[in-house]
Design a protein around this motif. Structure first.
Motif, PDB file in Angstrom:
ATOM      1  N   GLU A 140      77.670 -73.308  78.418  1.00  0.00           N
ATOM      2  CA  GLU A 140      79.057 -72.984  78.065  1.00  0.00           C
ATOM      3  C   GLU A 140      79.125 -72.229  76.744  1.00  0.00           C
ATOM      4  O   GLU A 140      79.879 -71.260  76.589  1.00  0.00           O
ATOM      5  N   ILE A 141      78.316 -72.648  75.769  1.00  0.00           N
ATOM      6  CA  ILE A 141      78.290 -71.951  74.478  1.00  0.00           C
ATOM      7  C   ILE A 141      77.818 -70.511  74.653  1.00  0.00           C
ATOM      8  O   ILE A 141      78.414 -69.572  74.092  1.00  0.00           O
ATOM      9  N   ASN A 142      76.763 -70.317  75.436  1.00  0.00           N
ATOM     10  CA  ASN A 142      76.236 -68.977  75.641  1.00  0.00           C
ATOM     11  C   ASN A 142      77.282 -68.062  76.269  1.00  0.00           C
ATOM     12  O   ASN A 142      77.460 -66.909  75.852  1.00  0.00           O
ATOM     13  N   SER A 143      77.955 -68.572  77.296  1.00  0.00           N
ATOM     14  CA  SER A 143      78.992 -67.757  77.951  1.00  0.00           C
ATOM     15  C   SER A 143      80.145 -67.474  76.992  1.00  0.00           C
ATOM     16  O   SER A 143      80.718 -66.374  77.007  1.00  0.00           O
ATOM     17  N   THR A 144      80.504 -68.452  76.154  1.00  0.00           N
ATOM     18  CA  THR A 144      81.599 -68.242  75.188  1.00  0.00           C
ATOM     19  C   THR A 144      81.226 -67.171  74.171  1.00  0.00           C
ATOM     20  O   THR A 144      82.036 -66.294  73.853  1.00  0.00           O
ATOM     21  N   ILE A 145      79.989 -67.228  73.658  1.00  0.00           N
ATOM     22  CA  ILE A 145      79.563 -66.246  72.650  1.00  0.00           C
ATOM     23  C   ILE A 145      79.500 -64.845  73.261  1.00  0.00           C
ATOM     24  O   ILE A 145      79.932 -63.857  72.641  1.00  0.00           O
ATOM     25  N   LYS A 146      78.981 -64.746  74.480  1.00  0.00           N
ATOM     26  CA  LYS A 146      78.858 -63.433  75.121  1.00  0.00           C
ATOM     27  C   LYS A 146      80.223 -62.810  75.407  1.00  0.00           C
ATOM     28  O   LYS A 146      80.348 -61.582  75.474  1.00  0.00           O
ATOM     29  N   SER A 147      81.246 -63.673  75.601  1.00  0.00           N
ATOM     30  CA  SER A 147      82.588 -63.154  75.910  1.00  0.00           C
ATOM     31  C   SER A 147      83.405 -62.842  74.668  1.00  0.00           C
ATOM     32  O   SER A 147      84.538 -62.366  74.783  1.00  0.00           O
ATOM     33  N   MET A 148      82.863 -63.123  73.482  1.00  0.00           N
ATOM     34  CA  MET A 148      83.621 -62.877  72.248  1.00  0.00           C
ATOM     35  C   MET A 148      83.717 -61.382  71.967  1.00  0.00           C
ATOM     36  O   MET A 148      82.722 -60.659  71.992  1.00  0.00           O
ATOM     37  N   THR A 149      84.924 -60.939  71.684  1.00  0.00           N
ATOM     38  CA  THR A 149      85.129 -59.575  71.190  1.00  0.00           C
ATOM     39  C   THR A 149      85.252 -59.569  69.676  1.00  0.00           C
ATOM     40  O   THR A 149      84.926 -58.590  69.018  1.00  0.00           O
ATOM     41  N   THR A 150      85.732 -60.694  69.167  1.00  0.00           N
ATOM     42  CA  THR A 150      85.789 -60.908  67.722  1.00  0.00           C
ATOM     43  C   THR A 150      85.053 -62.205  67.418  1.00  0.00           C
ATOM     44  O   THR A 150      85.331 -63.248  68.027  1.00  0.00           O
ATOM     45  N   LEU A 151      84.132 -62.160  66.500  1.00  0.00           N
ATOM     46  CA  LEU A 151      83.283 -63.312  66.233  1.00  0.00           C
ATOM     47  C   LEU A 151      84.068 -64.393  65.497  1.00  0.00           C
ATOM     48  O   LEU A 151      84.705 -64.136  64.470  1.00  0.00           O
ATOM     49  N   ASP A 152      84.028 -65.621  66.056  1.00  0.00           N
ATOM     50  CA  ASP A 152      84.708 -66.781  65.467  1.00  0.00           C
ATOM     51  C   ASP A 152      83.734 -67.472  64.514  1.00  0.00           C
ATOM     52  O   ASP A 152      82.757 -68.098  64.931  1.00  0.00           O
ATOM     53  N   THR A 153      83.987 -67.378  63.226  1.00  0.00           N
ATOM     54  CA  THR A 153      83.058 -67.895  62.223  1.00  0.00           C
ATOM     55  C   THR A 153      82.902 -69.404  62.313  1.00  0.00           C
ATOM     56  O   THR A 153      81.781 -69.929  62.246  1.00  0.00           O
ATOM     57  N   ARG A 154      84.012 -70.124  62.475  1.00  0.00           N
ATOM     58  CA  ARG A 154      83.935 -71.593  62.508  1.00  0.00           C
ATOM     59  C   ARG A 154      83.159 -72.064  63.735  1.00  0.00           C
ATOM     60  O   ARG A 154      82.333 -72.979  63.646  1.00  0.00           O
ATOM     61  N   PHE A 155      83.436 -71.448  64.877  1.00  0.00           N
ATOM     62  CA  PHE A 155      82.724 -71.838  66.098  1.00  0.00           C
ATOM     63  C   PHE A 155      81.225 -71.559  65.966  1.00  0.00           C
ATOM     64  O   PHE A 155      80.387 -72.412  66.285  1.00  0.00           O
ATOM     65  N   LEU A 156      80.904 -70.367  65.507  1.00  0.00           N
ATOM     66  CA  LEU A 156      79.492 -69.990  65.386  1.00  0.00           C
ATOM     67  C   LEU A 156      78.779 -70.866  64.365  1.00  0.00           C
ATOM     68  O   LEU A 156      77.614 -71.238  64.557  1.00  0.00           O
ATOM     69  N   HIS A 157      79.443 -71.205  63.279  1.00  0.00           N
ATOM     70  CA  HIS A 157      78.813 -72.030  62.249  1.00  0.00           C
ATOM     71  C   HIS A 157      78.516 -73.423  62.773  1.00  0.00           C
ATOM     72  O   HIS A 157      77.439 -73.995  62.520  1.00  0.00           O
ATOM     73  N   ALA A 158      79.474 -73.999  63.534  1.00  0.00           N
ATOM     74  CA  ALA A 158      79.239 -75.329  64.112  1.00  0.00           C
ATOM     75  C   ALA A 158      78.075 -75.302  65.098  1.00  0.00           C
ATOM     76  O   ALA A 158      77.215 -76.198  65.116  1.00  0.00           O
ATOM     77  N   VAL A 159      78.047 -74.269  65.929  1.00  0.00           N
ATOM     78  CA  VAL A 159      76.944 -74.141  66.897  1.00  0.00           C
ATOM     79  C   VAL A 159      75.620 -73.946  66.174  1.00  0.00           C
ATOM     80  O   VAL A 159      74.593 -74.545  66.538  1.00  0.00           O
ATOM     81  N   LEU A 160      75.606 -73.125  65.127  1.00  0.00           N
ATOM     82  CA  LEU A 160      74.367 -72.841  64.390  1.00  0.00           C
ATOM     83  C   LEU A 160      73.795 -74.114  63.773  1.00  0.00           C
ATOM     84  O   LEU A 160      72.585 -74.366  63.855  1.00  0.00           O
ATOM     85  N   VAL A 161      74.657 -74.933  63.171  1.00  0.00           N
ATOM     86  CA  VAL A 161      74.181 -76.162  62.544  1.00  0.00           C
ATOM     87  C   VAL A 161      73.578 -77.090  63.573  1.00  0.00           C
ATOM     88  O   VAL A 161      72.496 -77.681  63.371  1.00  0.00           O
ATOM     89  N   ASN A 162      74.232 -77.246  64.726  1.00  0.00           N
ATOM     90  CA  ASN A 162      73.712 -78.118  65.775  1.00  0.00           C
ATOM     91  C   ASN A 162      72.404 -77.592  66.346  1.00  0.00           C
ATOM     92  O   ASN A 162      71.461 -78.365  66.579  1.00  0.00           O
ATOM     93  N   CYS A 163      72.338 -76.300  66.572  1.00  0.00           N
ATOM     94  CA  CYS A 163      71.118 -75.729  67.159  1.00  0.00           C
ATOM     95  C   CYS A 163      69.938 -75.877  66.199  1.00  0.00           C
ATOM     96  O   CYS A 163      68.819 -76.216  66.618  1.00  0.00           O
ATOM     97  N   CYS A 164      70.154 -75.613  64.926  1.00  0.00           N
ATOM     98  CA  CYS A 164      69.065 -75.775  63.958  1.00  0.00           C
ATOM     99  C   CYS A 164      68.615 -77.228  63.878  1.00  0.00           C
ATOM    100  O   CYS A 164      67.417 -77.510  63.718  1.00  0.00           O
ATOM    101  N   PHE A 165      69.563 -78.135  64.002  1.00  0.00           N
ATOM    102  CA  PHE A 165      69.198 -79.552  64.005  1.00  0.00           C
ATOM    103  C   PHE A 165      68.318 -79.887  65.204  1.00  0.00           C
ATOM    104  O   PHE A 165      67.310 -80.590  65.082  1.00  0.00           O
ATOM    105  N   PHE A 166      68.694 -79.381  66.381  1.00  0.00           N
ATOM    106  CA  PHE A 166      67.896 -79.662  67.590  1.00  0.00           C
ATOM    107  C   PHE A 166      66.489 -79.077  67.469  1.00  0.00           C
ATOM    108  O   PHE A 166      65.505 -79.688  67.880  1.00  0.00           O
ATOM    109  N   ILE A 167      66.388 -77.875  66.910  1.00  0.00           N
ATOM    110  CA  ILE A 167      65.067 -77.254  66.775  1.00  0.00           C
ATOM    111  C   ILE A 167      64.168 -78.079  65.860  1.00  0.00           C
ATOM    112  O   ILE A 167      62.977 -78.277  66.132  1.00  0.00           O
TER     113      ILE A 167
END
Length: 1261
Positions: free
Chosen positions: A33-60
């Motif tokens: 769902e995150i991947n599809s949401t990011i690919k459909s963005m025409t304008t980058l949502d900073t808050r959404f991307l930042h939350a996803v980035l923190v979680n992804c880095c934690f998982f890695i």
């Protein structure tokens, strides 16, 4: 915010049915769902991307599960790629990339876990792709390549170690050619490189470690002082934190110090004379009789020159660096190096502390680091601090612990190499001052040799002249002094390993290699003095050996000119020639009174009078030395016959050699003969005048020393050289004619020596020389017959080879007439000789005849050769003889004309059509040789051969007719080999002319795929490999207007049966790598054809069906035989091959079938796991992941993991229930498990007991 909250909730969801287990399906759905949401963005949502980035880095960083980590990494990759797809402002870039993702990557590349590092390196690679013009990533963009094999980021993450090494070498080349920002080096390149140096996983992978150390040095050469000093401090501290890797960290420290790139010439820091630490262990007194040599001035240095690799620092920076090194690094290292330990004050006979070297040995390599540091400082600082360091290292050499002495010696060698030859005299004086008595003198000689040996690469001729006398004092003490006597004492040799060998000889060779011409007389003078004064045979032999070593060194001396050397040798030899000395005794006044008859004469001494010492007793030793140098000059081609100046230098030596050939000293005679072996080939005027007398002298020596029983001891070498020199005289000196008496003498010696194993080689050389001059007597023919017999019966291979060469030379150079037939018949008859080596020699002789004899002769005797050799091809029991026979037959067939070859082929065809199995085998094998010789020309004979092959394969190709008969196995194998050669050479597989016959033959070959004999199975599989290689998979399904070929007739059924047969071959107990590889190749082709088949629910043949059959074999091997990995290796290779060909959609449809088998090998942590199989499974998984994509792969992977965990839990639950409901069953299971453990433990213990192994072998016998 709701969207962010729901996504974060999905990413962190847990399975409600199992304790602390993630809900893989919900989390993977969240990532999708995150991947599809990011690919459909025409304008980058900073808050959404930042939350996803923190979680992804934690998982890695924190989650070990492969599917979750891969999805998190993929999610960040999608995020980075989206930046290149949409417009964004600098605030978004700063918030997401510059201030969030880049700091995480900088931390991630420093992580200790290699998997985490790889994920962040992948992200860094994607950032470089997405922002190629950004100044933050431009330097890293130079490491990118379109070719994956050459890309730095791909290779550094690759599982194969040589790819990692390749990536590091690429990085080193880049930073050496292109300027790179300091930020890039410190943040990315250094952490990536240091990860290999500090990771225990690579502790034994020296191919990677060596390149990583080199890369670290290259990176440190570009660092500013703060970072450079920080790294130096870090690795200095690691020396004491990781004592087990002390040598390794010393190597790193030396590389970092070599990368010191700061020029401190502007430093204003002036060091005061600081007294050096006083070492109380220094032995000796001020009254010692030797003087410490000063450091000789180096006039080549120029303080105004600046190294191109160094950066000239400002006054403030230079002073700061100089002060830091002088006040921080050097004192700390010197304090550690010179500190006392308990063992320093203990007496050698007292109970010393246990293993004192464990603490002391770690301090020794620090001296090298200190010297490296001091070399980067001004010269005065180095000369002030160097004596204390060298003194401590030399005192380490006095230790009674072997390991400390070895480490100290290695360190001293590295220090001397670093300082250069200029400081060698000073190091020598320090060594002599520290090592002065007892066992230390043995250590001194051994250490000096080590220093000279390692410094040979940097010393130039003449640089050792300054310390030549001091070195010779050490050498003479070891050769003739008390040290030499102690080397014969076993107690000393047992305690000090340096006393076991005498290194002075080798040291003399090195000294001779670098001595100057002006010091050559001084080098020989001490030896000559000992030679004049000694009457000891032992001392004389030592001097002989020392002079021999000096001569070897002088020949390699680049500073010794040939002309000056020859003048020196001539003067040395002529000055030692014996001259009649007339000594006149003073005549007293004769008394006129007669002697009294009553006085008795004095009693003669017991045993005779004592002989008077004479200086000329050992004079021949120096003559030997001169002749040795002359011989080496000739041997090393320093003197050549093409140079007229050299001929003028050599000519005066002919008379000297002629005179010394009559010497009573055997060693002088030997060296004269060695020189003559070369000089007889030179066009010298004196040689033509003196050759007759020289020849007479050699024949006199032959008469005296070459008789039966005389060639023993020292005379043996003389006899060898006599024959060798006479051989040169006979073969090369055309202006000297041998008379019949001399020839008869030589032939008599040759005949005698043929039966003497010690002198056979010289006899062969001499006899070859006689044959080359085409001299003729009746005795030559008799000797040739004896040699012909020895070529078969001799035990030694080189003797048989020499005999064959002589017989071949005799047959080619001497007219034979009708006698040639008897020689040829003799070698053909020997094909039935009882010993293998004799038959091999006969075959090699026949091959030589086929190569050298004219075609007319071979055609005349072709029948004599062919039939016996063909019979030997089948009847011989030796595989090597069979191979040689086949090569000989091929050589014969290549040399004869077409008519003779046709006649011989008719014989083979007749054998192939016989009813007797052995004759058919003979015919098949000889026909195969015809195919190899004629290649495509053999196509004209296929009309004769194909019906015969078809007839035999139809007879034995039926599964019901399989019989266990060795003769039958050989026949079928020979027929299949013949068919393989025809398919390879004649291109008949797709030829319409032979389609009908080949279709029948292929059916018979298919039946042989399951034949009991492994050779036949393998050959049949290889034949189908040739068939498949002739087709494109798409062409098989096309309709053929011409006569249909084998694979086009009922294709689906045929491929189904073939795949079943190939899979059954994998089930064989005798499966080997050759067969398994061929089966995999065949199955890959069948899979490619199956991919193009139309979908039909009624047919069994399909991709899933093939995958299940192959995976079942891999699973069966895991259950039935865990010790072998043939099947699993083969199946995994097959999966990798078909994955590349099938594509994402088709591969995704069968991914769930084969992924469990691969996943099982990657997560298996049992000690019996094959590392190569695990490595292969990981590589295959990476290939699949790239093809099907992260989303599809991780979904299936998570399902496999979940299914496996459910099965594991169910099994545990069932066992727990069984323990309650059926305790007796559980008890039996537990008892069985314990018994198996006990048996395994016994087996492991027995493996270490040699006696048990011997008993087991006896029982087996």
């Amino acid at each position: 915010m709701e969207k962010i909250a729901s996504v974060v909730t999905e990413l962190n969801s847990w399975d409600p049915k199992r304790l602390e287990e993630p809900d893989y399906l919900r989390r993977l759905a969240g990532f999708r769902e995150i991947n599809s949401t990011i690919k459909s963005m025409t304008t980058l949502d900073t808050r959404f991307l930042h939350a996803v980035l923190v979680n992804c880095c934690f998982f890695i960083k924190m989650v070990d599960d492969l599917s979750l980590r891969d999805n998190a990494s993929n999610c960040l990759v999608v995020m980075v790629k989206q930046f290149s797809s949409v417009d964004y402002d600098q605030d978004v870039y700063r918030d997401i990339i510059a201030q969030s993702l880049v700091p995480e990557i900088k931390k991630g590349v420093k992580n200790k876990d290699e998997n985490i590092r790889h994920e962040f390196i992948l992200l860094l690679s994607k950032l470089v792709d997405a922002f190629p013009t950004n100044p933050m990533f431009t330097d890293l963009g130079l490491l990118k390549e379109k070719d994956i094999e050459a890309d730095f980021f791909e290779n550094i993450r690759h599982i194969q170690t040589h790819r990692k090494s390749r990536a590091l070498r690429k990085m080193v080349k880049l930073i050496q050619k292109t300027p790179v920002k300091k930020e890039t080096i410190v943040s990315y390149l250094l952490p990536i490189t240091e990860a290999f140096l500090l990771d225990e996983k690579y502790a034994k992978v020296m191919s990677v470690l060596d390149v990583a150390v080199e890369a670290l040095g290259a990176l440190c050469s570009l660092l500013p002082w703060n970072q450079y000093s920080g790294h130096l401090k870090f690795y200095l501290a690691m020396m004491y934190k990781r004592l087990d890797k002390n040598k390794y960290f010393v190597k790193i420290i030396v590389v970092i110090l070599d990368a010191f790139h700061f020029d401190l010439r502007n430093s204003e820091y002036a060091e005061k004379g600081v007294p050096q630490p006083v070492d109380t262990n220094t032995e000796g007194s001020p009254e010692d009789d030797y003087k410490v040599e000063d450091i000789p001035p180096d006039f080549s240095e120029n303080d105004d020159t600046v190294s191109p690799d160094k950066v000239v620092c400002s006054v403030a920076m230079a002073t700061r660096i100089h002060l830091a090194i002088s006040k921080a690094f050097i004192p700390k290292l010197q304090r550690i190096l010179t500190e006392k330990i308990k063992s320093d004050e203990e007496h050698k006979m007292a109970g010393q502390s246990l293993y004192p070297e464990d603490t002391e040995i770690l301090r020794v390599p620090l001296a090298l680091a200190m010297v490296k540091l001091l070399q980067n400082l001004p010269q005065k600082t180095l000369e002030q601090s160097l004596p204390g360091i060298l003194l401590k290292v030399c005192n380490f050499l006095k230790s009674r612990a072997k390991d400390i002495r070895v480490t100290a010696r290695d360190t001293l060698v590295k220090i001397s190499l670093s300082l250069g030859p200029r400081y060698f005299p000073y190091i020598l004086s320090e060594l002599r001052g520290a090592l002065r008595r007892g066992y230390q003198l043995h250590v001194l000689g051994f250490t000096l040799h080590a220093l000279l040996r390692h410094m040979s690469s940097v010393i130039k001729p003449g640089e050792l002249d300054f310390c030549r006398a001091s070195l010779q004092q050490v050498f003479h003490e070891e050769l003739f002094g008390m040290v030499a006597e102690e080397k014969n004492v076993d107690a000393i040799k047992g305690k000090v390993f340096e006393a076991k060998t005498m290194k002075s000889y080798d040291s003399y060779q090195i000294l001779g290699k670098f001595i100057g011409m002006s010091s050559l007389t001084g080098l020989l003078q001490p030896l000559k003095q000992v030679l004049d004064s000694t009457q000891s045979l032992k001392s004389t032999k030592k001097i002989q050996e020392a002079l021999r070593k000096i001569s070897l060194g002088l020949i390699d001396n680049a500073g010794m000119e040939v002309e000056k050397t020859m003048i020196f040798v001539h003067s040395l030899i002529t000055s030692q020639e014996e001259k009649p000395s007339i000594e006149k005794k003073p005549e007293g006044k004769k008394s006129l009174r007669p002697p009294s008859c009553l006085l008795l004469p004095p009693k003669p001494a017991y045993g005779g009078g004592k002989p008077k010492a004479n200086k000329k007793t050992n004079i021949h030793v120096l003559v030997e030395f001169g002749l040795e140098i002359l011989y080496l000059l000739l041997k090393r081609s320093k003197l050549t016959h093409q140079n007229p100046d050299h001929l003028k230098l050599i000519d005066p030596f002919i008379g000297i050699i002629k005179n010394n050939l009559q010497s009573k000293h055997i060693r002088v005679n030997i060296l004269c003969l060695r020189c003559l072996g070369w000089l007889l080939k030179f066009p010298l005027p004196s040689m033509k005048k003196s050759v007759k007398k020289i020849a007479q002298g050699m024949f006199v020596l032959l008469q005296n020393y070459a008789s039966v029983g005389a060639a023993k001891g020292d005379n043996l070498e003389l006899v060898f050289l006599l024959f060798k020199t006479v051989t040169v005289l006979v073969r090369d000196v055309q202006y000297y004619d041998i008379d019949q008496n001399q020839l008869q003498i030589l032939l008599t010696f040759c005949e005698e020596d043929l039966y003497d194993h010690n002198r056979q080689s010289t006899a062969f050389s001499l006899f070859k020389a006689i044959l080359s001059r085409k001299l003729h007597t009746e005795q030559i023919e008799l000797i040739v017959k004896k040699i012909r017999e020895m070529s078969i019966t001799a035990d030694s291979a080189h003797i048989r080879r020499e005999c064959r060469q002589i017989v071949s030379q005799y047959l080619m150079d001497y007219p034979q007439g009708a006698a040639i037939t008897s020689h040829l018949e003799y070698f053909v008859t020997q094909l039935s000789y009882s010993i293998d080596t004799g038959r091999e020699s006969a075959l090699e002789m026949l091959a030589t005849i086929f190569t050298t004899f004219p075609q007319v002769m071979l055609v005349r005797y072709s029948g004599l050769f062919f039939i016996p050799m063909a019979a030997a091809l089948v009847n011989d029991t030796s595989p090597k003889c069979k191979k040689l026979t086949a090569l000989a037959i091929k050589s014969l067939l290549q040399k004869v004309d077409d008519t003779t070859r046709n006649d011989l082929f008719l014989i083979c065809a007749k054998w192939l059509s016989e009813e007797k199995v052995t004759l058919q085998t003979l015919g098949a094998q000889t026909c195969g040789l015809f195919v190899e010789v004629e290649t495509t020309k053999f196509t004209s004979r296929l009309s004769t051969v194909f019906p015969l092959i078809q007839k035999e394969l139809e007879k034995y190709g039926d599964e019901d007719s399989f019989e266990e008969s060795e003769e039958l196995d050989h026949l079928i194998f020979s027929l299949l080999n013949l068919l393989t050669k025809i398919c390879q050479e004649c291109n008949v597989i797709r030829d319409q002319q032979f389609t009908g016959q080949m279709n029948i033959i292929w059916g018979d070959v298919k039946a042989l795929l399951t034949y009991p004999h492994n050779w036949i199975r393998t050959t049949a599989a290889q034949l189908f490999g040739l068939l498949f290689a002739a087709w494109n998979p798409e062409d098989i399904l096309k309709k053929n207007t011409k006569k249909p070929e084998y694979l086009q007739i009922d294709t689906m059924k045929k491929l189904e049966y073939l795949s079943g047969d190939f899979v059954s071959q994998l089930q064989s107990h005798y499966l080997n790598p050759e067969l398994s590889d061929q089966v995999i190749k065949n199955m890959v082709f069948i899979t490619k054809v199956t991919k193009h088949l139309p979908e039909d629910n009624e047919q069994r043949l399909s991709i899933p069906w093939l995958v299940r059959k192959m995976v079942r074999e891999a699973n069966h091997e895991v259950v039935s035989n865990t010790t072998t990995t043939f099947k699993r290796n083969s199946v995994f290779k097959w999966i990798a091959a078909i994955s590349i060909d099938m594509g994402a959609d088709m591969l995704g449809s069968v991914l769930h079938i084969f992924l469990p088998s691969i996943q099982r090998e990657t997560v298996d942590s049992s000690p019996n796991t094959d590392p190569e199989l695990k490595k292969l499974a990981i590589e295959v998984m990476d290939i699949i992941k790239q093809i099907v994509g992260i989303d599809k792969f991780t979904t299936v992977y998570a399902e496999v993991m979940k299914k496996r965990s459910i099965i594991k839990e169910t099994r545990k639950r069932k066992q727990a229930v069984t323990a309650v409901t059926h305790p007796e069953v559980a008890a039996r299971r537990k008892l069985k498990k314990n018994l198996s453990k006990r048996e395994a433990k016994k087996r492991k213990i027995d493996e270490f007991r040699v006696s048990k192994k011997i008993k087991r072998k006896k029982l087996q016998k």
